[in-house]
Write a protein that holds these residues in place. Structure first.
Motif, mmCIF file in Angstrom:
data_model
loop_
_atom_site.group_PDB
_atom_site.id
_atom_site.type_symbol
_atom_site.label_atom_id
_atom_site.label_comp_id
_atom_site.label_asym_id
_atom_site.label_seq_id
_atom_site.Cartn_x
_atom_site.Cartn_y
_atom_site.Cartn_z
ATOM 1 N N MET A 1 0.839 -1.197 0.000
ATOM 2 C CA MET A 1 0.000 0.000 0.000
ATOM 3 C C MET A 1 0.872 1.244 0.000
ATOM 4 S SD MET A 1 -1.279 0.507 3.929
ATOM 5 C CE MET A 1 -1.796 2.192 3.635
ATOM 6 N N SER A 2 0.278 2.366 -0.368
ATOM 7 C CA SER A 2 1.076 3.593 -0.337
ATOM 8 C C SER A 2 1.081 4.146 1.079
ATOM 9 C CB SER A 2 0.493 4.611 -1.312
ATOM 10 O OG SER A 2 -0.306 5.552 -0.632
ATOM 11 N N ALA A 3 2.250 4.559 1.539
ATOM 12 C CA ALA A 3 2.337 5.161 2.872
ATOM 13 C C ALA A 3 3.461 6.173 2.852
ATOM 14 C CB ALA A 3 2.599 4.101 3.929
ATOM 15 N N ARG A 4 3.165 7.343 3.368
ATOM 16 C CA ARG A 4 4.208 8.370 3.487
ATOM 17 C C ARG A 4 4.532 8.511 4.960
ATOM 18 N NH1 ARG A 4 0.939 9.567 -0.635
ATOM 19 N NH2 ARG A 4 2.053 9.476 -2.608
ATOM 20 N N MET A 5 5.755 8.154 5.295
ATOM 21 C CA MET A 5 6.100 8.013 6.706
ATOM 22 C C MET A 5 7.425 8.662 7.052
ATOM 23 S SD MET A 5 5.616 3.923 7.151
ATOM 24 C CE MET A 5 6.511 4.117 8.657
ATOM 25 N N VAL A 6 7.522 9.022 8.347
ATOM 26 C CA VAL A 6 8.795 9.483 8.921
ATOM 27 C C VAL A 6 9.092 8.565 10.092
ATOM 28 C CG1 VAL A 6 9.792 11.325 10.346
ATOM 29 C CG2 VAL A 6 8.578 11.914 8.237
ATOM 30 N N ILE A 7 10.366 8.215 10.265
ATOM 31 C CA ILE A 7 10.771 7.457 11.450
ATOM 32 C C ILE A 7 11.688 8.348 12.290
ATOM 33 C CG2 ILE A 7 12.708 6.285 10.259
ATOM 34 C CD1 ILE A 7 12.080 3.786 11.935
ATOM 35 N N LEU A 8 11.340 8.484 13.570
ATOM 36 C CA LEU A 8 12.142 9.271 14.515
ATOM 37 C C LEU A 8 12.749 8.336 15.551
ATOM 38 C CD1 LEU A 8 9.638 12.139 15.528
ATOM 39 C CD2 LEU A 8 11.536 12.340 13.915
ATOM 40 N N GLY A 9 13.828 8.762 16.170
ATOM 41 C CA GLY A 9 14.441 7.957 17.219
ATOM 42 C C GLY A 9 15.899 8.330 17.335
ATOM 43 N N PRO A 10 16.503 8.171 18.507
ATOM 44 C CA PRO A 10 17.889 8.589 18.688
ATOM 45 C C PRO A 10 18.846 7.755 17.835
ATOM 46 C CG PRO A 10 17.122 7.347 20.589
ATOM 47 C CD PRO A 10 15.928 7.578 19.711
ATOM 48 N N PRO A 11 20.026 8.312 17.512
ATOM 49 C CA PRO A 11 21.035 7.522 16.825
ATOM 50 C C PRO A 11 21.272 6.246 17.635
ATOM 51 C CG PRO A 11 21.836 9.771 17.204
ATOM 52 C CD PRO A 11 20.514 9.642 17.898
ATOM 53 N N GLY A 12 21.362 5.112 16.969
ATOM 54 C CA GLY A 12 21.633 3.858 17.681
ATOM 55 C C GLY A 12 20.396 3.125 18.140
ATOM 56 N N ALA A 13 19.199 3.676 17.851
ATOM 57 C CA ALA A 13 17.964 3.010 18.275
ATOM 58 C C ALA A 13 17.578 1.878 17.322
ATOM 59 C CB ALA A 13 16.822 4.015 18.384
ATOM 60 N N GLY A 14 18.327 1.739 16.224
ATOM 61 C CA GLY A 14 18.013 0.672 15.265
ATOM 62 C C GLY A 14 17.070 1.119 14.169
ATOM 63 N N LYS A 15 16.995 2.438 13.944
ATOM 64 C CA LYS A 15 16.087 2.984 12.930
ATOM 65 C C LYS A 15 16.376 2.436 11.537
ATOM 66 C CE LYS A 15 16.846 7.365 13.140
ATOM 67 N NZ LYS A 15 17.854 7.600 14.156
ATOM 68 N N GLY A 16 17.654 2.448 11.159
ATOM 69 C CA GLY A 16 18.023 2.048 9.796
ATOM 70 C C GLY A 16 17.630 0.605 9.516
ATOM 71 N N THR A 17 17.958 -0.273 10.452
ATOM 72 C CA THR A 17 17.652 -1.701 10.300
ATOM 73 C C THR A 17 16.154 -1.916 10.222
ATOM 74 O OG1 THR A 17 19.570 -2.170 11.670
ATOM 75 C CG2 THR A 17 18.017 -3.967 11.361
ATOM 76 N N GLN A 18 15.429 -1.296 11.129
ATOM 77 C CA GLN A 18 13.974 -1.486 11.138
ATOM 78 C C GLN A 18 13.341 -0.817 9.925
ATOM 79 O OE1 GLN A 18 12.310 -3.567 12.918
ATOM 80 N NE2 GLN A 18 13.953 -4.130 14.315
ATOM 81 N N ALA A 19 13.862 0.332 9.517
ATOM 82 C CA ALA A 19 13.321 1.020 8.337
ATOM 83 C C ALA A 19 13.386 0.101 7.121
ATOM 84 C CB ALA A 19 14.090 2.316 8.077
ATOM 85 N N ALA A 20 14.516 -0.583 6.944
ATOM 86 C CA ALA A 20 14.675 -1.476 5.795
ATOM 87 C C ALA A 20 13.644 -2.604 5.838
ATOM 88 C CB ALA A 20 16.089 -2.053 5.770
ATOM 89 N N ARG A 21 13.429 -3.146 7.033
ATOM 90 C CA ARG A 21 12.471 -4.258 7.173
ATOM 91 C C ARG A 21 11.032 -3.807 6.904
ATOM 92 N NH1 ARG A 21 13.192 -8.240 11.722
ATOM 93 N NH2 ARG A 21 15.013 -9.321 10.993
ATOM 94 N N ILE A 22 10.666 -2.657 7.461
ATOM 95 C CA ILE A 22 9.296 -2.165 7.275
ATOM 96 C C ILE A 22 9.056 -1.849 5.798
ATOM 97 C CG2 ILE A 22 7.647 -0.377 7.953
ATOM 98 C CD1 ILE A 22 9.612 0.306 10.227
ATOM 99 N N CYS A 23 10.056 -1.212 5.177
ATOM 100 C CA CYS A 23 9.899 -0.807 3.780
ATOM 101 C C CYS A 23 9.743 -2.002 2.868
ATOM 102 C CB CYS A 23 11.087 0.051 3.346
ATOM 103 S SG CYS A 23 10.942 1.692 4.036
ATOM 104 N N GLU A 24 10.451 -3.080 3.174
ATOM 105 C CA GLU A 24 10.310 -4.281 2.367
ATOM 106 C C GLU A 24 8.871 -4.795 2.458
ATOM 107 O OE1 GLU A 24 13.623 -7.164 2.453
ATOM 108 O OE2 GLU A 24 11.977 -8.611 2.608
ATOM 109 N N ARG A 25 8.346 -4.792 3.658
ATOM 110 C CA ARG A 25 6.964 -5.285 3.830
ATOM 111 C C ARG A 25 5.947 -4.375 3.154
ATOM 112 N NH1 ARG A 25 6.227 -8.028 9.756
ATOM 113 N NH2 ARG A 25 8.343 -8.852 9.930
ATOM 114 N N LEU A 26 6.195 -3.063 3.211
ATOM 115 C CA LEU A 26 5.198 -2.119 2.678
ATOM 116 C C LEU A 26 5.430 -1.793 1.202
ATOM 117 C CD1 LEU A 26 4.986 0.420 5.667
ATOM 118 C CD2 LEU A 26 3.425 -1.475 5.163
ATOM 119 N N GLY A 27 6.600 -2.197 0.660
ATOM 120 C CA GLY A 27 6.895 -1.918 -0.744
ATOM 121 C C GLY A 27 7.135 -0.450 -1.031
#
Ligand code: AMP
Length: 194
Positions: A1-27
Motif C-alpha cells: 500500500m502507499s504510505a508516506r512516513m517518517v521514522i524518529l528515534g535517537p542515533p543507535g535506536a536501530g532505525k536504519g535496520t527497522q526502516a529497511a524491514r518495514i519498507c520491504e513489507r510495505l513496498g
C-alpha cells in the motif's frame, strides 16, 4: 500500500535496520539522509564536501544543503507512491519544509513512527558499531554530542507530530523480529498495513 512516513528515534535506536524491514513489507523506499550524505562523502562529491565537516563533529548539516537534497530525492519516481524518511526532518524548520514539499504535490504524511531506546543502550550499540564499521562520526565524544543534539532539536518533533495525531511509538529494545512486529502493530493503528 502507499504510505508516506517518517521514522524518529535517537542515533543507535536501530532505525536504519527497522526502516529497511518495514519498507520491504510495505513496498516503499527507505530514504536515509545520513546514508545519502555518507555515500556523497565517500564519492567525493560537492554535496559530500559540504556535509563532511558537520557530520564529523556530530552537528547537523545546514538546511540549505539538506532540504534541497531531500526535495530532489522525494521527486524520484520510486517515491511517488510512498516512502519512509529516516533522519529527516530533524528540526522544526525541516518539519515545515517537508510540509511544504508535500503540500506542493497535494500530499501529506500518513504516520510518524518514533522508536524509543534507553540512552545508555544506544551509546553501547554505537560504540559497538564504531568498532565494526569505523564511521568517522562514531567516536565516543561525537556519539554523546549526536545524542545531545538529538535530544535538543529532534526529540521535540515527536510532540509536534503527536499534536497532529500522526505519532505512533514502538520500543526499539529487543530482538529484531520482535521489534519489527511491535512496529507493524503500531503502524496498523494508523491504518498502515502490509
Ligand atoms: P544519521 O545516519 O541519520 O545519524 O546521520 C548522520 C549525520 O548526517 C548526522 O549526524 C548529520 O550530521 C547528518 N544529517 C543527516 N540527516 C540530517 C538532517 N535531516 N539535517 C541535518 N543533518 C543531517
Amino acid at each position: 500500500m502507499s504510505a508516506r512516513m517518517v521514522i524518529l528515534g535517537p542515533p543507535g535506536a536501530g532505525k536504519g535496520t527497522q526502516a529497511a524491514r518495514i519498507c520491504e513489507r510495505l513496498g516503499i523506499p527507505a530514504i536515509s539522509t545520513g546514508d545519502i550524505f555518507r555515500a556523497n562523502v565517500a564519492g567525493g562529491t560537492e554535496l559530500g564536501r559540504q556535509a563532511k565537516q558537520y557530520m564529523d563533529a556530530g552537528e547537523y548539516v545546514p538546511d540549505s544543503v539538506t532540504n534541497a537534497m531531500v526535495a530532489d530525492r522525494l521527486a524520484a519516481d520510486d517515491a511517488a507512491d510512498g516512502f519512509l524518511l529516516d533522519g529527516y526532518p530533524r528540526t522544526e524548520a525541516q518539519v515545515h519544509e517537508l510540509d511544504s514539499m508535500l503540500a506542493a504535490a497535494g500530499l501529506s504524511l500518513d504516520v510518524v513512527l518514533e522508536i524509543t531506546a534507553d540512552a545508555e543502550v544506544v551509546v553501547q550499540r554505537l560504540l559497538g558499531r564504531a568498532a565494526e564499521q569505523g564511521r568517522t562520526d562514531d567516536t565516543e565524544p561525537v556519539i554523546r554530542r549526536r545524542l545531545e543534539v538529538y535530544a535538543e532539536q529532534t526529540e521535540p518533533l515527536a510532540a509536534l507530530y503527536e499534536q497532529r495525531g500522526l505519532l505512533v511509538r514502538a520500543d526499539g529494545v529487543g530482538a529484531l523480529d520482535e521489534v519489527t512486529d511491535r512496529i507493524m502493530s503500531a503502524l496498523a493503528t494508523r491504518g498502515v498495513t502490509a
